[in-house]
Scaffold this active site. Structure first.
Site, PDB file in Angstrom:
ATOM      1  N   GLN A  95       0.848  -1.188   0.000  1.00 51.31           N
ATOM      2  CA  GLN A  95       0.000   0.000   0.000  1.00 51.31           C
ATOM      3  C   GLN A  95       0.886   1.242   0.000  1.00 51.31           C
ATOM      4  OE1 GLN A  95      -2.169   1.923   3.398  1.00 51.31           O
ATOM      5  NE2 GLN A  95      -3.966   1.012   2.423  1.00 51.31           N
ATOM      6  N   HIS A 130      -3.373   4.378  -1.737  1.00 50.42           N
ATOM      7  CA  HIS A 130      -4.252   4.744  -0.620  1.00 50.42           C
ATOM      8  C   HIS A 130      -4.892   6.088  -0.926  1.00 50.42           C
ATOM      9  CE1 HIS A 130      -6.108   4.841   3.153  1.00 50.42           C
ATOM     10  NE2 HIS A 130      -5.105   4.602   3.957  1.00 50.42           N
ATOM     11  N   ASN A 153      -9.703   7.597   3.626  1.00 44.31           N
ATOM     12  CA  ASN A 153      -9.448   7.956   5.032  1.00 44.31           C
ATOM     13  C   ASN A 153      -8.776   9.296   5.225  1.00 44.31           C
ATOM     14  OD1 ASN A 153      -8.635   4.498   5.327  1.00 44.31           O
ATOM     15  ND2 ASN A 153     -10.613   5.410   5.788  1.00 44.31           N
ATOM     16  N   TYR A 186      -6.267  10.804   3.623  1.00 46.11           N
ATOM     17  CA  TYR A 186      -4.859  11.025   3.276  1.00 46.11           C
ATOM     18  C   TYR A 186      -4.760  11.846   1.990  1.00 46.11           C
ATOM     19  CZ  TYR A 186      -3.754   7.804   7.045  1.00 46.11           C
ATOM     20  OH  TYR A 186      -3.644   7.216   8.280  1.00 46.11           O
TER      21      TYR A 186
END
Length: 417
Positions: free
Chosen positions: A104, A170, A173, A175
């Site tokens: 990831q 990613h 969330n 980021y």
């Protein structure tokens, strides 16, 4: 349901990679690398039992692509060629037991306390303060954006060279990739901000750069939100995020994993009980917050814990309603993360067509042999959703920190070795 009749243990294809089953280990921050981002024996010790348990696919904790995107101490990096030998050790250790492994790749953007992570400053799409940490990021220049895009591509190429089976971008969330997608955190007026088509350019450019570096046959998947969960702010809803996924599918993404929320959302991405989690945070990462927030959390964490227990109670498959919306529109596999613990809940999610695979994090932290135990209907340590492991992230190595469950896990691993 016999194994032969269970959808959980049937093969599934991600790109040109075939997995033996549909329960995978999702990314969980590890706090097990060296302070400068190198793989350690301690990190291998976390992943080897999960591979020994027959887990079809392991997704690593977030790996930083450049030092400016580091989110916490002892985080693994893929920012330089000197990381390749250690990453190869990790891939080889997992492959030795028959599992596949994806890296990831991440840049944390504004969701960082610079002093805690050991970075000089936070950067983001725009200079919008992060309300939980109090971090005010600096807006990235176009030149810096291009450098970050190149860093993602180079990191993916290093992971492929090290023997990984694929990578995950990613973009969930809260980021950096998520910060570019979300209007609340992206106030830009250039090609990377403003309209929907502009706000998705950063993620699309990162994907295209990675694809150009790793080739068409190397799986590249995306983790993204099913909802931003940002009340009173301009976050993205499920329909808008499905629209993002449809663009990525057209660009050639091989699968989508569905999560939920930003740091500012609270704790919708884990659910359960929160007293152990917040108590651990107060003695850990929260020590580095600005003093008003630090003392606020220190004084009021018990009240926050009670509130969070009500808002986000323990529940399996809490992101399924989002994943189902993605599954209706996409032809690539949809992976759902969200509190899965039991075979019954996993099988039900697949049987309803809500997703094509399920992923779990805390359940594998409590029981690294989870896949084997579910497959053979054997008992094992069971996560109780206390979230103590979440509270220790960045401070203590990832592990189960519930005393009773940890004792069962340690006894099990002692027998395994």
């Amino acid at each position: 349901m016999p194994v032969a009749d269970s959808p959980l243990f049937t093969p599934v294809t991600i790109g040109k990679l075939t997995l033996s089953g549909r329960l995978i280990k999702t990314a969980t921050a590890e706090t097990r690398a060296t302070h400068d981002g190198f793989v350690t024996p301690e990190l291998l010790q976390f992943y080897i039992p999960i591979a020994k348990g027959g887990t079809p696919l392991i997704i690593t904790g977030n790996i930083y692509v450049g030092l400016d995107g580091k989110s916490a101490p002892r985080q693994v990096g893929a920012d330089d060629d000197d990381k390749i030998p250690g990453l190869r050790q990790l891939a080889d250790a997992v492959h030795a037991h028959g599992s596949k492994i994806f890296a990831q790749l991440n840049h944390c953007g504004r969701q960082v306390v610079p002093q805690f992570a050991g970075v000089s400053e936070a950067v983001s799409a725009s200079a919008v303060k992060e309300l939980v940490t109090g971090t005010l990021p600096r807006e990235l220049s176009l030149r810096e954006i291009q450098a970050i895009i190149a860093n993602f591509g180079a990191a993916a190429a290093r992971c492929k060279q090290a023997g990984f089976d694929g990578v995950q971008i990613h973009a969930a969330n809260g980021y950096l990739m998520s910060q570019f997608l979300t209007p609340h955190t992206n106030r830009r007026t250039d090609r990377y901000g403003g309209s929907f088509d502009h706000r998705i350019n950063m993620l699309r450019d990162v994907f295209r750069e990675i694809r150009s570096r790793v080739g068409a046959d190397f799986p590249v998947i995306i983790k993204m939100n099913g909802s931003d969960k940002l009340p009173l702010r301009h976050g993205l809803n499920t329909d808008e995020l499905v629209r993002v996924a449809m663009v990525l599918q057209k660009d050639g993404a091989d699968a989508i994993e569905v999560s939920v929320g930003h740091y500012e959302s609270g704790m919708p991405m884990v659910h359960g009980t929160f007293a152990r989690c917040l108590r651990n945070m107060v003695g850990g990462a929260m020590r580095y917050l600005p003093w008003v927030r630090r003392w606020g959390f220190r004084l009021f964490w018990p009240l926050f814990a009670l509130l969070f227990d009500v808002l986000w109670p323990r529940r399996e498959g809490f992101n399924l309603r989002y994943a189902q919306a993605f599954a209706r529109e996409l032809s690539i596999p949809v992976i759902c993360v969200g509190g899965f613990l039991t075979r019954a809940a996993m099988e039900a999610a697949l049987a309803r067509g809500s997703c094509d695979l399920v992923s779990a994090g805390r359940a594998f932290i409590a029981d690294p042999l989870l896949y084997r135990h579910i497959q053979h209907d054997e008992p094992g340590p069971r996560c109780v959703d206390c979230n103590a492991c979440i509270g220790h992230l960045g401070v203590q190595p990832v592990d189960c920190y519930h005393p009773a469950v940890r004792a069962q896990k340690d006894a099990m691993l002692a027998r395994l070795t």
